[in-house]
Design an enzyme around this catalytic site. Structure first.
Site, PDB file in Angstrom:
ATOM      1  N   LYS A 131      -5.951 -11.183  -6.920  1.00 10.25           N
ATOM      2  CA  LYS A 131      -7.135 -11.380  -6.081  1.00 10.25           C
ATOM      3  C   LYS A 131      -8.191 -10.319  -6.388  1.00 10.25           C
ATOM      4  CE  LYS A 131      -6.106  -8.533  -2.091  1.00 10.25           C
ATOM      5  NZ  LYS A 131      -6.028  -8.316  -0.682  1.00 10.25           N
ATOM      6  N   LYS A 172     -11.440  -4.434  -4.068  1.00 10.76           N
ATOM      7  CA  LYS A 172     -12.099  -3.194  -4.480  1.00 10.76           C
ATOM      8  C   LYS A 172     -11.077  -2.156  -4.941  1.00 10.76           C
ATOM      9  CE  LYS A 172     -12.513  -3.026   0.338  1.00 10.76           C
ATOM     10  NZ  LYS A 172     -13.306  -3.676   1.356  1.00 10.76           N
ATOM     11  N   LYS A 191       0.826  -1.206   0.000  1.00 10.91           N
ATOM     12  CA  LYS A 191       0.000   0.000   0.000  1.00 10.91           C
ATOM     13  C   LYS A 191       0.860   1.255   0.000  1.00 10.91           C
ATOM     14  CE  LYS A 191      -4.268  -1.720   2.052  1.00 10.91           C
ATOM     15  NZ  LYS A 191      -5.080  -1.810   3.251  1.00 10.91           N
TER      16      LYS A 191
HETATM   17  P1  TYM Z   1     -11.236  -6.594   4.441  1.00  9.96           P
HETATM   18  O1  TYM Z   1     -12.314  -5.684   4.886  1.00  9.96           O
HETATM   19  O2  TYM Z   1     -10.280  -6.120   3.401  1.00  9.96           O
HETATM   20  O3  TYM Z   1     -11.823  -7.941   3.894  1.00  9.96           O
HETATM   21  C1  TYM Z   1     -12.789  -8.662   4.615  1.00  9.96           C
HETATM   22  C2  TYM Z   1     -12.582 -10.161   4.460  1.00  9.96           C
HETATM   23  O4  TYM Z   1     -12.669 -10.561   3.091  1.00  9.96           O
HETATM   24  C3  TYM Z   1     -11.548 -11.362   2.751  1.00  9.96           C
HETATM   25  N1  TYM Z   1     -11.217 -11.158   1.334  1.00  9.96           N
HETATM   26  C4  TYM Z   1     -11.073 -12.153   0.448  1.00  9.96           C
HETATM   27  N2  TYM Z   1     -11.167 -13.494   0.561  1.00  9.96           N
HETATM   28  C5  TYM Z   1     -10.968 -14.225  -0.549  1.00  9.96           C
HETATM   29  N3  TYM Z   1     -10.693 -13.688  -1.772  1.00  9.96           N
HETATM   30  C6  TYM Z   1     -10.597 -12.354  -1.926  1.00  9.96           C
HETATM   31  N4  TYM Z   1     -10.337 -11.849  -3.130  1.00  9.96           N
HETATM   32  C7  TYM Z   1     -10.772 -11.523  -0.785  1.00  9.96           C
HETATM   33  N5  TYM Z   1     -10.761 -10.182  -0.598  1.00  9.96           N
HETATM   34  C8  TYM Z   1     -11.024  -9.984   0.715  1.00  9.96           C
HETATM   35  C9  TYM Z   1     -10.440 -10.870   3.668  1.00  9.96           C
HETATM   36  O5  TYM Z   1      -9.410 -11.834   3.809  1.00  9.96           O
HETATM   37  C10 TYM Z   1     -11.193 -10.635   4.949  1.00  9.96           C
HETATM   38  O6  TYM Z   1     -11.351 -11.830   5.661  1.00  9.96           O
HETATM   39  N6  TYM Z   1      -7.749  -6.457   8.005  1.00  9.96           N
HETATM   40  C11 TYM Z   1      -9.063  -6.978   7.673  1.00  9.96           C
HETATM   41  C12 TYM Z   1     -10.155  -6.502   8.625  1.00  9.96           C
HETATM   42  C13 TYM Z   1      -9.908  -6.812  10.053  1.00  9.96           C
HETATM   43  C14 TYM Z   1      -9.943  -8.086  10.673  1.00  9.96           C
HETATM   44  C15 TYM Z   1      -9.686  -7.850  12.052  1.00  9.96           C
HETATM   45  C16 TYM Z   1     -10.179  -9.374  10.208  1.00  9.96           C
HETATM   46  C17 TYM Z   1      -9.625  -5.908  11.042  1.00  9.96           C
HETATM   47  N7  TYM Z   1      -9.508  -6.522  12.214  1.00  9.96           N
HETATM   48  C18 TYM Z   1      -9.640  -8.910  12.976  1.00  9.96           C
HETATM   49  C19 TYM Z   1     -10.126 -10.426  11.126  1.00  9.96           C
HETATM   50  C20 TYM Z   1      -9.874 -10.190  12.463  1.00  9.96           C
HETATM   51  C21 TYM Z   1      -9.435  -6.499   6.289  1.00  9.96           C
HETATM   52  O7  TYM Z   1      -8.914  -5.545   5.782  1.00  9.96           O
HETATM   53  O8  TYM Z   1     -10.437  -7.146   5.717  1.00  9.96           O
END
Ligand code: TYM
Length: 333
Positions: free
Chosen positions: A196, A199, A112
């Site tokens: 992957k 967004k 990023k």
């Molecule tokens: P975020 O909001 O980017 O994404 C939410 C969840 O979706 C999954 N994901 C995917 N899985 C499979 N293929 C894809 N292309 C794909 N894109 C997104 C992500 O792995 C995630 O599970 N850092 C985290 C948010 C967070 C979190 C936490 C998660 C904050 N605190 C504590 C677990 C536990 C995030 O940015 O997710």
């Protein structure tokens, strides 16, 4: 019951298919056997400087989509991260246990910040994984259902938990296990099937939003990039586009890859017309009722989020007090 925690950022109007298949589907499945907490992590979203009104709106929408997808507030706590102040408090404590080099090695931060340059990045983006570790450790979480892209962040959470136990004594923190389902851990971009679905990365056409009109979803699937031969076969290396569609099909339909493969009749693969092959077919779209679902549950949202935050906070307070005591912070009288 063992505990599950996971969360999503409120950074778009609609979740995408990667969020849904990679994480949300498993959240719903796990809530039967686990004590589950699911968060909308709005504090994390602040790292990308969202427009305030939009952030507020998307926070509610994201929570609504959890419920619409089947997260049941009778069984799981659903809440907004900023409503539980203990998250930010524990993040501070954990930041004092995190090495600078350790945080610098996080690949998501490196990716990023490489994109925006040092001047465009912020300290919050750097400490993002520490706040995430706080989210998890705050609830003595056993299992964290996420997609593959969160694996390294989870590794840091585990290291921090172990470090707390070493330095502050056993029983300080529970070491969380990742729950990453191989078949759906990484859902790929429909236009660039080696990347992957995301967004931020996508030009829009490669992404399926779960609240999108079914017709548009069908169109996106039909114009997904495949390859130049007509064979339908699962092979990530040589046929990433076809393999990606098969994974999606199988995940949504509950069929094995092989059944999915046979369910796609050969004549649905159009011969290449001067460009990359296009695979049209009978790939289903996410359940359109989710759209109604979002409206239907909107009214219940405030109550659900209120109750969720209160109950989450009660658990979080206990953990925070335990750790504050162990590091030697004076308890207020
Ligand atoms: P975020 O909001 O980017 O994404 C939410 C969840 O979706 C999954 N994901 C995917 N899985 C499979 N293929 C894809 N292309 C794909 N894109 C997104 C992500 O792995 C995630 O599970 N850092 C985290 C948010 C967070 C979190 C936490 C998660 C904050 N605190 C504590 C677990 C536990 C995030 O940015 O997710």
């Amino acid at each position: 019951k063992p505990r599950v925690f996971s969360a999503m950022q409120p950074t778009s109007d609609s979740l995408h298919l990667g969020n849904y298949l990679g994480a949300l589907v498993n959240w719903v499945a796990l809530q039967d056997d686990y004590d589950a907490l699911y968060g909308v992590v709005d504090l994390h979203a602040l790292t990308v400087a969202p427009e305030p009104a939009l952030l507020r709106e998307r926070t509610r929408r994201t929570a609504a989509q959890f419920l619409a997808a089947g997260v049941d507030p009778e069984r799981s706590l659903v809440f907004v991260q900023s409503h539980v102040p203990e998250h930010a408090e524990l993040a501070w404590l954990l930041s004092t246990f995190t090495g600078f080099g350790e945080a610098s090695r996080m690949t998501q931060f490196k990716d990023k910040s490489a994109k925006v340059g040092e001047s465009g990045t912020n300290v919050g983006l750097f400490t993002y994984p520490v706040l995430m570790a706080a989210d998890i450790l705050l609830y003595d979480t056993n299992l964290v259902p996420v997609g593959e892209d969160q694996r390294q962040h989870l590794e840091l959470s585990r290291d921090l938990a172990e470090r707390l136990n070493t330095r502050l004594g056993e029983g300080s923190a529970v070491v969380p296990e990742p729950y990453i389902v191989k078949e759906t851990a990484k859902i790929y971009d429909l236009q660039e099937p080696t990347k992957k679905m995301s967004k931020s990365a996508s030009n829009g056409k490669g992404l399926i939003e779960i609240l999108e009109e079914p017709k548009k979803v069908a169109k996106a699937i039909k114009s997904a990039v495949t390859d130049l031969d007509t064979e339908i076969r699962f092979d990530r290396e040589t046929k990433p586009g076809v393999s990606s569609l098969l994974s999606i099909y199988s995940a949504i339909d509950g069929r094995s890859i092989d059944q999915a493969r046979r369910g796609l009749p050969g004549q649905d693969v159009r011969p290449p017309q001067g460009g990359p092959g296009r695979c049209g077919g009978r790939l289903p779209h996410p359940d359109p009722r989710q759209r109604d679902g979002v409206d239907r549950v909107a009214r219940r949202l405030d109550t659900v989020l209120d109750e969720g935050a209160q109950k989450a906070s009660a658990i979080a307070r206990g953990t925070l007090e335990r750790l504050y005591d162990r590091v030697g912070l004076l308890k207020p009288q």
